[in-house]
Motif scaffolding. Structure first.
Motif, PDB file in Angstrom:
ATOM      1  N   LEU A  62       0.836  -1.191   0.000  1.00 38.57           N
ATOM      2  CA  LEU A  62       0.000   0.000   0.000  1.00 38.57           C
ATOM      3  C   LEU A  62       0.869   1.238   0.000  1.00 38.57           C
ATOM      4  N   GLY A  63       0.430   2.219  -0.727  1.00 37.63           N
ATOM      5  CA  GLY A  63       1.112   3.501  -0.720  1.00 37.63           C
ATOM      6  C   GLY A  63       0.582   4.366   0.416  1.00 37.63           C
ATOM      7  N   LYS A  64       1.177   5.554   0.534  1.00 33.35           N
ATOM      8  CA  LYS A  64       0.750   6.492   1.562  1.00 33.35           C
ATOM      9  C   LYS A  64      -0.713   6.884   1.321  1.00 33.35           C
ATOM     10  N   TYR A  65      -1.507   6.934   2.351  1.00 33.94           N
ATOM     11  CA  TYR A  65      -2.924   7.283   2.302  1.00 33.94           C
ATOM     12  C   TYR A  65      -3.767   6.273   1.535  1.00 33.94           C
ATOM     13  N   GLN A  66      -3.336   5.035   1.456  1.00 32.63           N
ATOM     14  CA  GLN A  66      -4.114   3.990   0.795  1.00 32.63           C
ATOM     15  C   GLN A  66      -4.559   2.966   1.834  1.00 32.63           C
ATOM     16  N   GLY A  67      -5.617   2.272   1.527  1.00 27.23           N
ATOM     17  CA  GLY A  67      -6.125   1.240   2.423  1.00 27.23           C
ATOM     18  C   GLY A  67      -6.915   0.212   1.637  1.00 27.23           C
ATOM     19  N   ARG A  68      -7.457  -0.740   2.331  1.00 22.25           N
ATOM     20  CA  ARG A  68      -8.267  -1.787   1.712  1.00 22.25           C
ATOM     21  C   ARG A  68      -9.605  -1.850   2.429  1.00 22.25           C
TER      22      ARG A  68
END
Length: 174
Positions: free
Chosen positions: A57-63
């Motif tokens: 995951l990159g910065k400010y990413q989620g699932r």
């Protein structure tokens, strides 16, 4: 954030937030089937082992995982199916046509009777020509109308079998 506040790992998702199955509820007087959403989260391991969850995951990413359930109870509806002298079919229903419901009803009735849909006319009756029909709205109309048209077509088929069997002196059962 929610997972942290609930002291769960973010990858465990909403495992504890799903509704439990209930079979005792009622919707318009009918038993409501259970909504087993909790089963979606019971086996979180299969979700965690999916390749998507292994991707970085990159910065400010989620699932996230989402699920939904929609229930259509139908409600009261009425319809009549009549065979005319020339073999055409007239279906009378108590619902105004919204979104092409008359075309859908014509196709359903034609399929059930084994005839071309062009031989089926669907008319909208008033309270003096057809029984009570609950509200008309959205997807309920075709769902509920098709149920009563199916029941009416089944009665027509049974009546036609009985009449033909009497003429031909045979058993009406197929």
């Amino acid at each position: 954030m929610r997972a942290r506040r609930a002291r769960r790992k973010p990858q465990d998702g909403s495992a504890g937030a799903a509704a439990e199955e209930r079979g005792e509820g009622r919707h318009q007087g009918r038993p409501r089937p259970g909504v087993p959403a909790h089963r979606l989260y019971r086996d979180a391991g299969s979700r965690k082992n999916h390749p998507h969850y292994a991707a970085p995951l990159g910065k400010y990413q989620g699932r996230g995982v989402a699920s939904g359930f929609w229930f259509n109870a139908g409600g009261e509806s009425s319809a009549q199916v009549n065979i005319t002298e020339d073999g055409n079919v007239v279906v009378t229903t108590g619902h105004p046509d919204i979104g092409g419901s008359r075309a859908g009803i014509a196709n359903i009735c034609a399929e059930l009777l084994g005839i071309d849909y062009k031989r089926v006319s669907v008319i909208i009756g008033d309270t003096q020509t057809v029984g009570f029909s609950n509200l008309t709205g959205g997807s309920r109309v075709l769902f509920a109308s098709s149920m009563v048209v199916t029941q009416a077509a089944d009665k027509v088929i049974a009546t036609l079998r009985e009449r033909a069997a009497k003429i031909w002196e045979i058993d009406p059962e197929p």
